[in-house]
Motif scaffolding. Sequence first.
Motif, PDB file in Angstrom:
ATOM      1  N   TYR A  70       1.000   4.442 -12.101  1.00 24.22           N
ATOM      2  CA  TYR A  70       0.757   5.463 -11.080  1.00 24.22           C
ATOM      3  C   TYR A  70       1.204   6.812 -11.616  1.00 24.22           C
ATOM      4  O   TYR A  70       2.390   7.135 -11.604  1.00 24.22           O
ATOM      5  N   THR A 121      -1.216  -5.336  -4.315  1.00 19.44           N
ATOM      6  CA  THR A 121      -0.866  -4.006  -3.831  1.00 19.44           C
ATOM      7  C   THR A 121      -1.859  -2.986  -4.351  1.00 19.44           C
ATOM      8  O   THR A 121      -1.844  -2.632  -5.533  1.00 19.44           O
ATOM      9  N   THR A 131      -3.886   0.713  -2.761  1.00 19.34           N
ATOM     10  CA  THR A 131      -3.454   2.021  -2.287  1.00 19.34           C
ATOM     11  C   THR A 131      -4.483   2.546  -1.293  1.00 19.34           C
ATOM     12  O   THR A 131      -5.665   2.167  -1.366  1.00 19.34           O
ATOM     13  N   LYS A 135      -6.966   6.713  -8.897  1.00 16.56           N
ATOM     14  CA  LYS A 135      -7.765   6.185  -7.788  1.00 16.56           C
ATOM     15  C   LYS A 135      -8.925   5.335  -8.302  1.00 16.56           C
ATOM     16  O   LYS A 135      -9.216   4.261  -7.759  1.00 16.56           O
ATOM     17  N   LYS A 167      -7.654   1.958  -9.572  1.00 18.83           N
ATOM     18  CA  LYS A 167      -7.225   1.082  -8.480  1.00 18.83           C
ATOM     19  C   LYS A 167      -8.420   0.603  -7.651  1.00 18.83           C
ATOM     20  O   LYS A 167      -8.430  -0.536  -7.158  1.00 18.83           O
ATOM     21  N   ASN A 177      -2.825  -1.995   1.353  1.00 14.99           N
ATOM     22  CA  ASN A 177      -3.053  -0.607   0.933  1.00 14.99           C
ATOM     23  C   ASN A 177      -1.949   0.280   1.498  1.00 14.99           C
ATOM     24  O   ASN A 177      -2.093   0.846   2.593  1.00 14.99           O
ATOM     25  N   THR A 216       1.874   6.415   2.079  1.00 20.48           N
ATOM     26  CA  THR A 216       2.833   7.220   1.326  1.00 20.48           C
ATOM     27  C   THR A 216       4.240   6.736   1.658  1.00 20.48           C
ATOM     28  O   THR A 216       4.842   7.192   2.627  1.00 20.48           O
TER      29      THR A 216
END
Length: 345
Positions: free
Chosen positions: A75, A111, A113, A142, A145, A166, A169
């Motif tokens: 990330y 996991t 996002t 992005k 993922k 997903n 923040t």
Amino acid sequence: MRAFLTGATGFVGHHVARLLKARGLPVRALVRGESLAGGLEKMGIEPCEGDLRDAESVSRAMEGCSHVFHVAADYRLWVPDPRSMYETNVSGTVNVMQAAWAHGVERVVYTSTVGTLAPGRKGVPSDEETPVDRRWLTGHYKRSKYAAEKRVLEYTMRGLPAVVVNPSTPIGPADRKPTPTGQIIVDFLRGRMPAYLDTGLNFVDVEDVAEGHWLAALKGRVGQRYILGNRNMSLREFLEALAKVSGRRAPRVRLPYLPVLGAAYVDEAVSRWLTKRAPRIPVMGVKMSHHYMYFDPSKAVRELGLPQRPVEDAIKRAVIWFMEMGYVPEHRASHTRFEGTKVSR
């Protein structure tokens, strides 16, 4: 019941590891080097050396585990060579899913996002079913993922019992790197945020995100996605909440988008060709800020029972943790006022 976990040394992964141990599960964590193993062993977690990009090491580490939590990801808002990000996020995910398929595990929680979903806007948050326009997938993180999530869902069509979560923040303690959001908190506390952009995010307590992973393993429907989020807040509202917690003044100047984007392109060019270090203003971060990333987590609340602890409490615990861990110089910390709160490390 034994859990296999990737990303245990990261922000979300650390909290997932703590929660799994609190639930009484034996946990085996994939780690890339012996230097990372000590901290996990202190938590009672079995480290197993390997690399997501090495399918054999992933399969070997997963042997004997019934539940898989694939939390690890590369990330970064800026990466000098995007190939490494795709190798970790896409090929690495395929390796985990293939190993889970071969070992016949009972459940996989992947996991992802909210970055793979359509961005919401003021008053109209997106959910798991909002149609996605791939033009909204800004930046390699992005895109990688999104590709990885598609691979996971393809495996579920073959019979792999996988669920996708997903997170929006997450905020809270133990954000060691820190994440881009954690860096906002650190910069604010250091007095390095004189202005802000007009944007918004969905914030959630990182411990609720960890709980969401556990609940997805117990209650999630195979092949479904669940937004692990809580409260939609503009960046200005978030900074004002930080100000209330810390006693520091929130910035009042709102920056225009286009000049900041131009500055970001210049900053990235300097990073790429001269300093070789991550830019202070990543282009991807600025482009993401052009959309209000508002989301509706009601599916996860309804089907999983996702907790919705007050975001302000998570902000407070994050501030205290950053202060206690020395992320803020003492002369800055002395101007920060709040009542003590117990935080997890």
